[in-house]
Scaffold this active site. Structure first.
Site, mmCIF file in Angstrom:
data_model
loop_
_atom_site.group_PDB
_atom_site.id
_atom_site.type_symbol
_atom_site.label_atom_id
_atom_site.label_comp_id
_atom_site.label_asym_id
_atom_site.label_seq_id
_atom_site.Cartn_x
_atom_site.Cartn_y
_atom_site.Cartn_z
ATOM 1 N N HIS A 54 -6.417 6.826 -1.906
ATOM 2 C CA HIS A 54 -5.793 6.728 -2.101
ATOM 3 C C HIS A 54 -5.203 5.061 -2.214
ATOM 4 C CE1 HIS A 54 -1.165 5.269 -1.676
ATOM 5 N NE2 HIS A 54 -0.911 6.358 -1.057
ATOM 6 N N GLU A 68 -1.015 8.717 -9.069
ATOM 7 C CA GLU A 68 -0.096 8.356 -8.717
ATOM 8 C C GLU A 68 -0.077 7.657 -9.482
ATOM 9 O OE1 GLU A 68 0.920 8.589 -4.636
ATOM 10 O OE2 GLU A 68 -0.840 7.831 -4.328
ATOM 11 N N GLY A 100 8.306 6.505 0.623
ATOM 12 C CA GLY A 100 9.679 6.046 0.810
ATOM 13 C C GLY A 100 10.341 7.385 1.669
HETATM 14 P P1 PGA Z 1 6.186 6.419 -2.785
HETATM 15 O O1 PGA Z 1 4.674 6.332 -2.403
HETATM 16 O O2 PGA Z 1 6.901 7.546 -2.435
HETATM 17 O O3 PGA Z 1 7.062 4.990 -1.781
HETATM 18 O O4 PGA Z 1 6.441 6.515 -4.356
HETATM 19 C C1 PGA Z 1 3.731 7.181 -2.507
HETATM 20 C C2 PGA Z 1 2.747 7.491 -2.267
HETATM 21 O O5 PGA Z 1 2.096 5.867 -1.874
HETATM 22 O O6 PGA Z 1 1.529 8.349 -1.481
#
Ligand code: PGA
Length: 281
Positions: free
Chosen positions: A117, A189, A260
């Site tokens: 991540h 991501e 989130g």
């Molecule tokens: P987010 O986070 O949905 O809050 O943008 C996604 C993640 O960090 O995997």
């Protein structure tokens, strides 16, 4: 190689309904909930998702490691699985204080783990080499990794370069060391889309998400010289109730990591329902 099982009854790998690789929708709680809050969230989700149709995708949550055991207990009998947030690369016994060794995941009944991540890379100095070792160790232990990659740029050539570096470093850093990509899932991501780090930038449309995943798939195929048809590609970055339907409607999108929006049981349940509509029988 054994096919890991997820939860009490689910088979990972070739799904029953067709021969496509597993689709995942994962609520990633990071370290934002206490143990008590995590268990409460698991109970609420379990109750909201009782009738969830999830034979063609895997609805899951990734609690903080300190809450994994009670959350596994709280989700017993529900359609929601538990995924581990991160592991240490050591496959055998070692002396690595504070880490989670891969070998305890099967003991916990957990058969999927996130790896790489952007917050691990950014705050814990995780390198592609570390990530490669984690992928190898997880696969050898029969645990399915979800490999996260992502950039923080607009320029397409630069994005391709960063993705190439990350995917090459994680999947095939040297000759003879290549990871079998049909045994993992890739999550793209873009850091700029993650809710915590987002600036004024607007969120990507469904079409843009599909293009970004197509590029990730293309780069994965290029660096490994392998067919990616048995590998799922997920999107992560501010996925929630308002965009899940649009994102999941695209055939190139095999699921999502949800940060989130997973911190409220009702919004996470809405995202699971969107997945259920997109991938119904
Ligand atoms: P987010 O986070 O949905 O809050 O943008 C996604 C993640 O960090 O995997």
């Amino acid at each position: 190689m054994r096919t890991p099982s997820i939860g009490p009854s689910r088979e990972l790998g070739q799904t029953k309904a067709n021969s496509s690789p597993p689709k995942f929708v994962v609520g990633v709680w990071k370290d934002r909930l206490s143990i008590r809050e995590s268990v409460e969230m698991a109970r609420q989700l379990s109750s909201l998702c009782q009738g969830l149709m999830a034979s063609r995708f895997i609805p899951a949550v990734a609690p903080a490691p300190f809450a994994a055991v009670p959350v596994c207990d709280a989700l017993k009998g529900s359609p929601i699985d538990v995924i581990y947030q991160d592991v240490h690369w050591s496959a055998g016994e070692g002396s690595y204080i504070g880490s989670t060794p891969i070998r305890v995941l099967p003991e916990l009944g957990i058969s999927v783990a996130l790896v790489g991540h952007s917050e691990r890379r950014r705050f814990f100095g995780e390198t592609n080499d570390d990530i490669h070792k984690k992928l190898s160790g997880l696969i050898a232990a029969g645990v399915h990794p979800i490999l996260c990659v992502g950039d923080d740029v607009d320029d397409l050539n630069e994005r391709r370069r960063i993705l190439t570096e990350q995917l090459h470093g994680a999947l095939c850093p040297s000759r003879g060391d290549q990871i079998n990509i049909s045994q993992l899932t890739v999550a793209y991501e873009p850091v700029w889309a993650i809710s915590t780090w987002r600036t004024a930038r607007s969120l990507p449309s469904g079409e843009e998400v599909a293009d970004m995943l197509a590029l990730t798939r293309q780069v994965t195929a290029a660096v490994t010289s392998c067919d990616t048809s048995q590998t799922s590609f997920l999107f992560g970055g501010s996925v929630g109730p308002t965009n899940a339907d649009e994102y999941f409607a695209n055939p190139g999108v095999d699921g999502a990591l949800v940060g989130g929006a997973s911190l409220r049981a009702d919004s996470m349940a809405t995202v699971f329902e969107a997945a259920s509509r997109a991938w119904s029988e």
